[in-house]
Design an enzyme around this catalytic site. Structure first.
Site, mmCIF file in Angstrom:
data_model
loop_
_atom_site.group_PDB
_atom_site.id
_atom_site.type_symbol
_atom_site.label_atom_id
_atom_site.label_comp_id
_atom_site.label_asym_id
_atom_site.label_seq_id
_atom_site.Cartn_x
_atom_site.Cartn_y
_atom_site.Cartn_z
ATOM 1 C CB THR A 179 -13.003 51.653 23.742
ATOM 2 O OG1 THR A 179 -11.710 51.340 23.278
ATOM 3 C CG2 THR A 179 -13.899 51.669 22.597
ATOM 4 C CD GLU A 259 -17.106 47.557 17.426
ATOM 5 O OE1 GLU A 259 -15.915 47.749 17.151
ATOM 6 O OE2 GLU A 259 -17.492 46.694 18.239
ATOM 7 C CG ASN A 378 -17.441 43.245 18.683
ATOM 8 O OD1 ASN A 378 -16.390 43.756 19.036
ATOM 9 N ND2 ASN A 378 -18.531 43.953 18.436
#
EC number: 2.3.1.35
Length: 383
Positions: A179, A259, A378
């Site tokens: 991404t 993350e 998330n």
């Protein structure tokens, strides 16, 4: 200096007000020429964001004068209005820069399914144009961050020419590409064909092999622009190596900033029958959540590696498989190998080698461990 390290480029990064946080959220990169060759690769997700659909069309001409990038909104799954907004963004940039909208690529990143605040974005494009600078590369890199904790840049200088780049990405990191939004610039004097060839060769072994969480974005874009302002036309192999070096550096920065990650995992598959099978096995290992949890707990659980390999259709004999973790061959010939207590997993870097004993092909995939912080980040991210 990022995208402005190469001669013939200016950039800016500003706060347009797209993000509620008030952080920088709009970047502009401009190729001042004399050449405006360009190549791009995009997400293989069948659900493509409006800016991807627009930029794919722009790149068909092989020329790009400017790239507008915004964070704070992906402009994906926004229907005809989203595409119209992308077109309007390109038109605005073209108007203030004195070029055509067909030479303006657009990139967006952020939340899917929400229209962009055009009343802020369009004035922001004009404001960014007013702040363009040969020293604006760092600000541009900062402006495209979303959940990134750091901005990501890379520069390689060779004999009289330079390749520089910036990237964003921290989650939804999985091929095709990861991404990411990436803009790479060069002042090497090269035509579109050479740029396209070098970029595709580089992304295949760098960004396409970054696989943090197995989730594929709707917005992935990697652009390579040439100003030709150095006046130097390097040999193709030398140029391709420089592009690959920048892509590899940026890809490693993406993994290090993934993350919630506490471990960076290099999965190296060796002695596979084919490269495609090596990639398949590496990706399967990298996406195994049980293994990722074990790595987080500093447990050299080679059984989970073998279990993952066994789900693939790659050629191998189970009783010939070997696995090393941080240099210790904990699995030999499909069974217990060296003492797993010898494996030192205290540090962030973890290196897994899976030996298939089926050929001489190799491939490497980069991933991370699975942590409570990843789940929290998330689950808290608006959807």
């Amino acid at each position: 200096m990022s995208v402005t390290a190469a001669k013939g480029f200016t950039a800016a990064g500003i706060t347009a007000g797209i993000k509620e946080s008030g952080s920088p959220d709009l970047a502009l990169v401009v190729n001042t020429g004399p050449r405006r060759s360009a190549a791009g690769v995009f997400t293989s997700n069948r659900v493509k964001a409006a800016p991807v659909l627009w930029s794919e069309q722009v790149l068909k001409s092989g020329e790009v004068t400017a790239v507008v990038l915004n964070s704070g909104g992906a402009n994906a799954c926004t229907g005809p209005k989203g595409f119209q907004d992308t077109h309007a963004t390109a038109e605005k940039a073209a108007d203030v820069l004195g070029t055509g909208a067909g030479e303006v690529a657009v990139c967006s990143t952020g939340l899917i399914g929400v229209l962009l605040p055009m009343d802020k974005l369009l004035p922001g494009v004009e404001a960014a144009a007013g702040q363009l600078s040969e020293h604006g590369g760092e600000k541009a890199a900062i402006a495209i961050k979303t959940t990134d904790t750091v901005h990501k840049t890379s520069v390689v200088t060779r004999d009289g020419w330079t390749v520089g780049g910036m990237a964003k990405g921290a989650g939804m990191l999985a091929p095709g590409l990861a991404t990411m939004l990436v803009v790479i610039t060069t002042d090497a004097d090269l035509e579109t064909e050479a740029l396209d060839r070098a970029l595709r060769a580089a992304t295949r072994v760098t960004f396409d092999r970054v696989d943090s969480d197995g989730c594929m974005s709707t917005n992935d874009t990697v652009l390579l622009l040439s100003s030709g302002s150095s006046g130097v036309t390097p040999e193709y192999d030398a140029f391709a190596e420089a592009v690959r070096t920048v892509c590899d550096d940026l890809g490693q920065q993406l993994i290090r900033d993934a993350e919630g990650a506490s471990k960076d995992i290099k999965v190296e598959v060796v002695n596979a029958a084919t490269e495609d099978e090596a990639v398949q096995v590496g990706r399967t290992i990298a996406r195994n959540n049980l293994l990722k949890c074990a790595i987080h707990g500093e447990d050299p659980n080679w059984g989970r590696v073998l279990s993952a390999i066994g789900t693939t259709d790659a050629a191998f004999e189970p009783d010939r498989l070997n696995v090393a973790i941080n240099g210790v061959w904990v699995c030999k010939n499909g069974g217990v190998g060296e003492d797993r207590e010898l494996v030192d997993m205290r540090y962030r870097e973890v290196h897994i080698v899976a030996d298939l004993a089926a050929g001489d092909a190799t491939a490497t995939i980069w991933t991370n461990d699975l942590t409570a912080d990843y789940v929290h980040e998330n689950s808290a991210y608006s959807s």
